[in-house]
Structures are given as structure tokens and as C-alpha cells.
Design a protein around this motif. Structure first.
Motif, PDB file in Angstrom:
ATOM      1  N   VAL A 164       0.858  -1.181   0.000  1.00 35.10           N
ATOM      2  CA  VAL A 164       0.000   0.000   0.000  1.00 35.10           C
ATOM      3  C   VAL A 164       0.892   1.227   0.000  1.00 35.10           C
ATOM      4  O   VAL A 164       1.655   1.461   0.944  1.00 35.10           O
TER       5      VAL A 164
ATOM      6  N   THR B  32       1.139   7.409  -2.831  1.00 31.47           N
ATOM      7  CA  THR B  32       0.237   7.170  -3.963  1.00 31.47           C
ATOM      8  C   THR B  32      -1.208   7.039  -3.503  1.00 31.47           C
ATOM      9  O   THR B  32      -1.981   6.272  -4.069  1.00 31.47           O
TER      10      THR B  32
ATOM     11  N   SER C  31      -2.604   5.614  -1.113  1.00 26.49           N
ATOM     12  CA  SER C  31      -2.935   4.247  -0.689  1.00 26.49           C
ATOM     13  C   SER C  31      -3.210   3.301  -1.849  1.00 26.49           C
ATOM     14  O   SER C  31      -3.831   2.256  -1.657  1.00 26.49           O
ATOM     15  N   ALA C  32      -2.768   3.653  -3.049  1.00 26.79           N
ATOM     16  CA  ALA C  32      -2.847   2.698  -4.159  1.00 26.79           C
ATOM     17  C   ALA C  32      -1.820   1.596  -3.944  1.00 26.79           C
ATOM     18  O   ALA C  32      -0.865   1.750  -3.195  1.00 26.79           O
ATOM     19  N   PHE C  33      -2.010   0.478  -4.634  1.00 26.49           N
ATOM     20  CA  PHE C  33      -1.112  -0.670  -4.500  1.00 26.49           C
ATOM     21  C   PHE C  33       0.023  -0.502  -5.511  1.00 26.49           C
ATOM     22  O   PHE C  33      -0.130  -0.802  -6.696  1.00 26.49           O
ATOM     23  N   ASP C  34       1.168  -0.022  -5.036  1.00 29.11           N
ATOM     24  CA  ASP C  34       2.209   0.398  -5.963  1.00 29.11           C
ATOM     25  C   ASP C  34       3.292  -0.643  -6.212  1.00 29.11           C
ATOM     26  O   ASP C  34       4.195  -0.411  -7.010  1.00 29.11           O
TER      27      ASP C  34
ATOM     28  N   TRP D  19       3.658  -5.127  -6.375  1.00 28.85           N
ATOM     29  CA  TRP D  19       2.935  -6.402  -6.265  1.00 28.85           C
ATOM     30  C   TRP D  19       3.914  -7.576  -6.238  1.00 28.85           C
ATOM     31  O   TRP D  19       4.965  -7.528  -6.888  1.00 28.85           O
TER      32      TRP D  19
END
Lengths: 120, 106
Positions: free
Chosen positions: A99, A103, A105-108, A110
Motif C-alpha cells: 500500500v 500514492t 494508498s494505491a497498491f504500488d 505487487w
């Protein structure tokens, strides 16, 4: 190298549990929470929950409450996702995702994904 | 949980086309809307966060707009490497739910 490395594919019987690991490297582990997302074959992305790598606090999606446990080990920069009482609907690729703090809380970042097969 | 509705679910386009994908949230999410691209067999990749901020390394042909409940992703000139599935996601509140995806095909 900034990355999340997940454990390998699993084959489980119905009713069993599966534990997937996600090891972070290349950044300060406790600076970002980790979410787990799964994707059934040919389907979309489903968020299972989130864990704070700082203090271990968790938020689980209602669908998985009581069946999922997420834990963190700061000594090895690893997060674990344990899903119990598996059934055929749990067959999916499971991803961990960082997280982002810058950003919104975007998933930056993976992991590569872990395939879980449920079969008797 | 906040529901995210994407449209269309799939579209056919040609190289050079302008493509627009829409996403609607079941309640206001301010500007906490993100877009991801996913290619077969790969993990999703963040394209745009906070409605319109381009993630580092993402080509400028991708852009986002909107606020509140209605959002769009635009690809100004579709390139061969853009054929993929696109997902919107709200990061306003947990669980940070995704839309069902839009598959962009040739």
C-alpha cells in the motif's frame, strides 16, 4: 531491488488451510502496509484484507472474516496470509501488494502471485 | 463495502484509437481512485493514482479524470502493448475494492 517475493504454488484438499508468504526487500518494510488480493481463474481482483507491518493491526474484508489470518514478521520482512476451510471457490492466484504512502494508498508494488489449487 | 462499476466490460479498438473507460463508485470517494493494467499471467501494474496522477514510468498517453463517484481512464492513442485488462480501484476506505475490469482487445 524493490520487490515482493511470494512463496510457491500450493495444492490443498477441501477443508484444509493454506499459508502464503510475501517477503519484502529493497525498502523499509515497516513504512508500508500490505494487502492481499486474490484472482480466481478468468475473474477480477478481490481484496481480502490489509495488515500494518508496523504494528500488526489488521482489517479483513467481511467475506473472509473468521477464515483468514494475516501476520507479519519484521525480523524477516515477511507477511503471511493463512486461509482456512478451503473449498473449490478458493482456487485462485493470491497476490500480496504494497500500500503506497505517496500514492494515495494505491497498491504500488505487487508480488508475482501464488497459485492455490483446491482439489480432492 | 464500496462497489465499483466499470464500463464497458470489454471493447475492441485499433492501434491509434482514443479509448475511454469509465468507473462509478457506489458512494463518494473524493479523488481516491486508482487505475491498474493487467496482462495475462502477470500481476496488475499501477498506472494512475489519486484520479489523475501518473505513476512513475507510465507513458503520458494514459490520463485520468473525475471526482466524487464518476471517473474515467483515457488512452489517447492506443499502442500494441496497451491491449490488456484495466481495473479501477477505490482507496478511500478498506477494503479497497476493485471494479470488475475492462478488457481492451484488438
Amino acid at each position: 531491488q524493490v520487490q515482493l517475493m511470494q512463496s510457491g504454488a500450493e495444492v490443498k484438499k477441501p477443508g484444509a488451510s493454506v499459508k502464503v508468504s510475501c517477503k519484502a526487500s529493497g525498502y523499509t518494510f515497516t513504512s508500508n502496509g500490505i494487502s492481499w488480493v486474490r484472482q480466481a481463474p478468468g475473474q477480477g481482483l478481490e481484496v481480502m484484507g490489509w495488515i500494518s507491518t508496523y504494528n500488526g493491526n489488521t482489517i479483513y474484508a467481511q467475506k473472509f472474516q473468521g477464515r483468514v489470518t494475516m501476520t507479519t514478521d519484521t525480523s524477516t520482512s515477511t507477511v503471511y496470509m493463512d486461509l482456512g476451510s478451503l473449498n473449490s471457490d478458493d482456487a485462485a492466484v493470491y497476490y500480496c501488494a504494497r500500500v503506497g504512502t505517496l500514492t494515495s494508498s494505491a497498491f504500488d508494488l505487487w508480488g508475482q502471485g501464488t497459485l492455490v489449487t483446491v482439489s480432492s | 463495502d464500496i462497489q465499483m462499476t466499470q464500463s464497458p466490460s470489454s471493447l475492441s479498438a485499433s492501434v491509434g484509437d482514443r479509448v475511454t473507460i469509465t468507473c462509478r463508485a457506489s458512494q463518494s470517494i473524493s479523488s481516491y481512485l486508482n487505475w491498474y493494467q493487467q496482462k495475462p499471467g502477470k500481476a496488475p501494474n499501477l498506472l494512475i493514482y489519486a484520479t489523475s496522477s501518473l505513476q512513475s514510468g507510465v507513458p503520458s498517453r494514459f490520463s485520468g479524470s473525475g471526482s466524487g463517484t464518476d471517473f474515467t481512464l483515457t488512452i489517447s492513442s492506443l499502442q500494441p502493448e496497451d491491449f490488456a485488462t484495466y481495473y479501477c480501484q477505490q482507496s478511500y476506505t478498506a477494503p479497497r475494492t476493485f471494479g470488475l475490469g475492462t478488457k481492451v482487445e484488438i
